[in-house]
Scaffold this motif. Structure first.
Motif, mmCIF file in Angstrom:
data_model
loop_
_atom_site.group_PDB
_atom_site.id
_atom_site.type_symbol
_atom_site.label_atom_id
_atom_site.label_comp_id
_atom_site.label_asym_id
_atom_site.label_seq_id
_atom_site.Cartn_x
_atom_site.Cartn_y
_atom_site.Cartn_z
ATOM 1 N N ALA A 55 27.451 15.794 72.799
ATOM 2 C CA ALA A 55 26.741 14.543 73.073
ATOM 3 C C ALA A 55 27.125 13.565 71.969
ATOM 4 N N HIS A 56 27.767 12.484 72.350
ATOM 5 C CA HIS A 56 28.321 11.566 71.350
ATOM 6 C C HIS A 56 27.829 10.140 71.571
ATOM 7 N N PHE A 57 27.763 9.390 70.486
ATOM 8 C CA PHE A 57 27.418 7.975 70.558
ATOM 9 C C PHE A 57 28.670 7.170 70.894
ATOM 10 N N GLY A 58 28.477 6.053 71.527
ATOM 11 C CA GLY A 58 29.595 5.187 71.881
ATOM 12 C C GLY A 58 30.159 5.522 73.235
ATOM 13 N N ASP A 59 31.025 4.655 73.733
ATOM 14 C CA ASP A 59 31.640 4.845 75.042
ATOM 15 C C ASP A 59 32.617 6.005 75.025
ATOM 16 N N ALA A 60 32.806 6.603 76.193
ATOM 17 C CA ALA A 60 33.783 7.689 76.313
ATOM 18 C C ALA A 60 35.190 7.140 76.154
ATOM 19 N N GLN A 61 36.054 7.929 75.504
ATOM 20 C CA GLN A 61 37.438 7.516 75.296
ATOM 21 C C GLN A 61 38.245 7.701 76.581
ATOM 22 N N HIS A 62 39.179 6.796 76.803
ATOM 23 C CA HIS A 62 40.055 6.880 77.965
ATOM 24 C C HIS A 62 41.492 7.133 77.502
ATOM 25 N N ASN A 63 42.398 7.229 78.443
ATOM 26 C CA ASN A 63 43.814 7.451 78.140
ATOM 27 C C ASN A 63 44.029 8.716 77.302
ATOM 28 N N ILE A 64 43.391 9.792 77.726
ATOM 29 C CA ILE A 64 43.489 11.049 77.007
ATOM 30 C C ILE A 64 44.760 11.772 77.441
ATOM 31 N N ARG A 65 45.481 12.313 76.483
ATOM 32 C CA ARG A 65 46.743 12.982 76.769
ATOM 33 C C ARG A 65 46.523 14.269 77.549
ATOM 34 N N ASP A 66 47.574 14.737 78.222
ATOM 35 C CA ASP A 66 47.477 15.924 79.069
ATOM 36 C C ASP A 66 47.041 17.155 78.277
ATOM 37 N N GLU A 67 47.612 17.334 77.073
ATOM 38 C CA GLU A 67 47.262 18.519 76.303
ATOM 39 C C GLU A 67 45.802 18.489 75.863
ATOM 40 N N GLU A 68 45.276 17.256 75.620
ATOM 41 C CA GLU A 68 43.866 17.132 75.289
ATOM 42 C C GLU A 68 43.000 17.435 76.497
ATOM 43 N N ALA A 69 43.441 17.023 77.677
ATOM 44 C CA ALA A 69 42.656 17.218 78.891
ATOM 45 C C ALA A 69 42.434 18.701 79.162
ATOM 46 N N ASN A 70 43.439 19.539 78.878
ATOM 47 C CA ASN A 70 43.287 20.968 79.090
ATOM 48 C C ASN A 70 42.182 21.541 78.215
ATOM 49 N N LEU A 71 42.142 21.095 76.946
ATOM 50 C CA LEU A 71 41.094 21.562 76.051
ATOM 51 C C LEU A 71 39.743 20.984 76.463
ATOM 52 N N ASN A 72 39.730 19.687 76.785
ATOM 53 C CA ASN A 72 38.471 19.024 77.098
ATOM 54 C C ASN A 72 37.826 19.566 78.357
ATOM 55 N N SER A 73 38.621 20.184 79.240
ATOM 56 C CA SER A 73 38.055 20.742 80.459
ATOM 57 C C SER A 73 37.121 21.901 80.144
ATOM 58 N N ARG A 74 37.248 22.477 78.955
ATOM 59 C CA ARG A 74 36.375 23.576 78.551
ATOM 60 C C ARG A 74 35.170 23.086 77.756
ATOM 61 N N ILE A 75 35.059 21.778 77.569
ATOM 62 C CA ILE A 75 33.951 21.190 76.823
ATOM 63 C C ILE A 75 33.308 20.109 77.687
ATOM 64 N N GLN A 76 31.999 20.123 77.790
ATOM 65 C CA GLN A 76 31.294 19.128 78.597
ATOM 66 C C GLN A 76 30.816 18.000 77.688
ATOM 67 N N TYR A 77 31.076 16.760 78.097
ATOM 68 C CA TYR A 77 30.759 15.591 77.273
ATOM 69 C C TYR A 77 29.624 14.773 77.868
ATOM 70 N N PHE A 78 28.774 14.236 76.982
ATOM 71 C CA PHE A 78 27.681 13.348 77.366
ATOM 72 C C PHE A 78 27.702 12.149 76.424
ATOM 73 N N SER A 79 27.525 10.940 76.972
ATOM 74 C CA SER A 79 27.459 9.736 76.144
ATOM 75 C C SER A 79 26.004 9.427 75.790
ATOM 76 N N LEU A 80 25.772 9.063 74.541
ATOM 77 C CA LEU A 80 24.441 8.686 74.071
ATOM 78 C C LEU A 80 24.392 7.199 73.773
ATOM 79 N N MET A 81 23.270 6.594 74.063
ATOM 80 C CA MET A 81 23.075 5.167 73.786
ATOM 81 C C MET A 81 22.474 5.012 72.393
ATOM 82 N N GLY A 82 23.048 4.117 71.611
ATOM 83 C CA GLY A 82 22.541 3.869 70.274
ATOM 84 C C GLY A 82 21.259 3.061 70.300
ATOM 85 N N PRO A 83 20.714 2.760 69.138
ATOM 86 C CA PRO A 83 19.460 2.007 69.077
ATOM 87 C C PRO A 83 19.624 0.569 69.549
ATOM 88 N N ARG A 84 18.584 0.061 70.172
ATOM 89 C CA ARG A 84 18.555 -1.354 70.560
ATOM 90 C C ARG A 84 18.342 -2.197 69.308
#
Length: 450
Positions: A55-84
């Motif tokens: 669970a990370h703050f900030g927008d999700a990153q785009h343009n992820i390389r193929d080798e990263e995508a293979n690793l990231n498929s084994r990790i689930q990501y959630f975006s968190l909203m920072g303080p107003r």
């Protein structure tokens, strides 16, 4: 019944855990020093067979390389909203000014993030929480699950030094993208010393509190782990990140470029370091007889920032294949930096056979040995002497580069990282054993709270 994984024919089964990492940034996309640490954590946990949620703050990153995508498929990501904005003001007035929380924590204290994390813990049956730096420790305290606090560097030491050296607030905010806060920093700059001293005092107290509350507390530097352990009277572990080195290293004698700096210009301490080289050190190098030296900067930097520097500073920009680019250079310049912590750029240089020319302040706590695996300098005159060696045919440079490679491989290797994280999880199980019934009761409690 919990899932179990076999590591080998002779090894006992490993209980597959669901682990939630609460990070200050998305682990994917363009790599930075802190991302290298976070990616070590996620990669090691996945390698050990555990289920990892980030669970990370900030927008999700785009343009992820193929080798990263293979690793990231084994990790689930959630975006968190920072303080107003109103939450930031409230945190500053009610938490920072009275000294209850550090400004670093206030920047990430968000009710929206709190509710999202409660939902994730309940829906995904999270069993272990890992928090990223002092900035997210509040969520580790809040979720009341087995908790690993990864403090990275001790920010109390960093800000105490910033205050002593009378630097501005840019280093305090680091990568934080809050434009309102950056604008305000110019108005409160006269009070920067007071604010930094206060921040350092709060951070020191909070770091000790976290070390006493968390089931496992980590820093990257062994020296800082020892310091916090002594202050808190609790064990604190050093957990270096891992960096995957290249398969092939080009010989020094075949490299045609002399000097490189690694670091993005959006991070103010990097920008300050390159400005110091450009405005001060270059002139003194010329006085010492070196006129043709240029510094290539690898890392992102907007065009408006690039115009601040002389032609002797050349911007390569962000590169996808860092190993290939670094092996074009004989030496890496590491200017005067805030002491403490691990400098990722030095590890990358060592793994690529680049001789490190580090200011004496930059290697504290890293386990490097002067004139064995690193060349250090204190004055511009000393740096000029080192650059003459780089430009010449000094046969000892190969030995120094080989020693640095050996140091980086042993200290920051993949196997070492996985072994460390395996030990941390075993320690966690010993300090707070949880039955499946206990986890179920905690999930019910969090569900009611959310």
């Amino acid at each position: 019944m919990e899932a179990q994984l076999m590591t080998s024919d002779s090894a006992p089964p490993i209980e597959r855990k669901t682990i939630l990492m609460i990070a200050t940034r998305d682990l994917r996309g363009r790599m930075t020093g802190r991302k290298a640490v976070l990616r070590t954590t996620s990669d090691s946990l996945v390698g050990l067979g555990h289920r990892v949620l980030v669970a990370h703050f900030g927008d999700a990153q785009h343009n992820i390389r193929d080798e990263e995508a293979n690793l990231n498929s084994r990790i689930q990501y959630f975006s968190l909203m920072g303080p107003r904005p109103w939450e930031l003001v409230r945190q500053f007035v009610l938490e920072f000014l009275p000294g209850r929380k550090s400004l670093n924590e206030c920047l990430y204290a968000s009710k929206r993030a709190e509710k999202a994390l409660r939902r994730i813990v309940h829906a995904e049956n999270v069993e272990i929480v890992i928090t990223d730096m002092i900035r997210t420790v509040g969520y580790g305290e809040l979720l009341n699950l087995p908790w690993i606090a990864d403090l990275d560097d001790l920010l109390s030491l960093r800000y105490r030094r910033i205050a002593k050296e009378r630097r501005g607030l840019d280093g305090l905010l680091g990568y934080h993208k809050a434009p309102v806060l950056r604008a305000l920093s110019w108005f409160i700059r006269p009070a920067a010393r007071i604010i930094l001293d206060k921040e350092a005092t709060i951070l020191e107290r909070r770091e000790i509190t976290v070390a006493r509350q968390a089931n496992v507390t980590l820093t990257v530097s062994s020296a800082e782990a020892m310091a916090l352990s002594k202050a808190s009277l609790r064990p604190v572990s050093a957990t270096p990140f891992c960096v995957q080195g290249p398969d092939h290293i080009a010989p020094l004698k075949t490299r045609v470029r002399h000097l490189v700096f690694l670091g993005g210009m959006s991070y103010q301490p990097n920008r300050n370091a390159v400005q110091m080289f450009d405005k001060q050190i270059l002139g003194q190098l010329r006085s010492s007889g070196i006129h043709d030296i240029t510094l290539d900067v690898i890392g992102e930097g907007e065009e408006s920032i690039r115009r601040e520097f002389s032609p002797n500073v050349r911007f390569v920009g962000y590169v996808e294949d860092l190993d290939h680019e670094l092996q074009k250079y004989k030496a890496m310049l590491v200017p005067e930096l805030l002491q403490g912590g691990i400098k990722t750029k030095i590890v990358h240089a060592a793994l690529n056979g680049v001789v490190v020319l580090a200011h004496d302040s930059a290697i504290e706590g890293m386990g490097l040995e002067r004139d064995i695996n690193v060349l250090t300098w204190y004055s511009p005159q000393e740096l000029a002497a080192l650059l003459r060696r780089i430009q010449g045919t000094d046969s000892t440079l190969d030995r120094i580069a080989e020693n640095a490679l050996r140091w980086a491989t042993v200290t920051f290797g993949v196997k070492q990282a996985e072994a460390k994280w395996k030990a941390h999880l075993e320690s966690l199980n010993e300090s707070c054993p949880k039955t499946s019934k206990g986890i179920e009761m905690k999930a019910t409690e969090l569900s009611r709270a959310s």
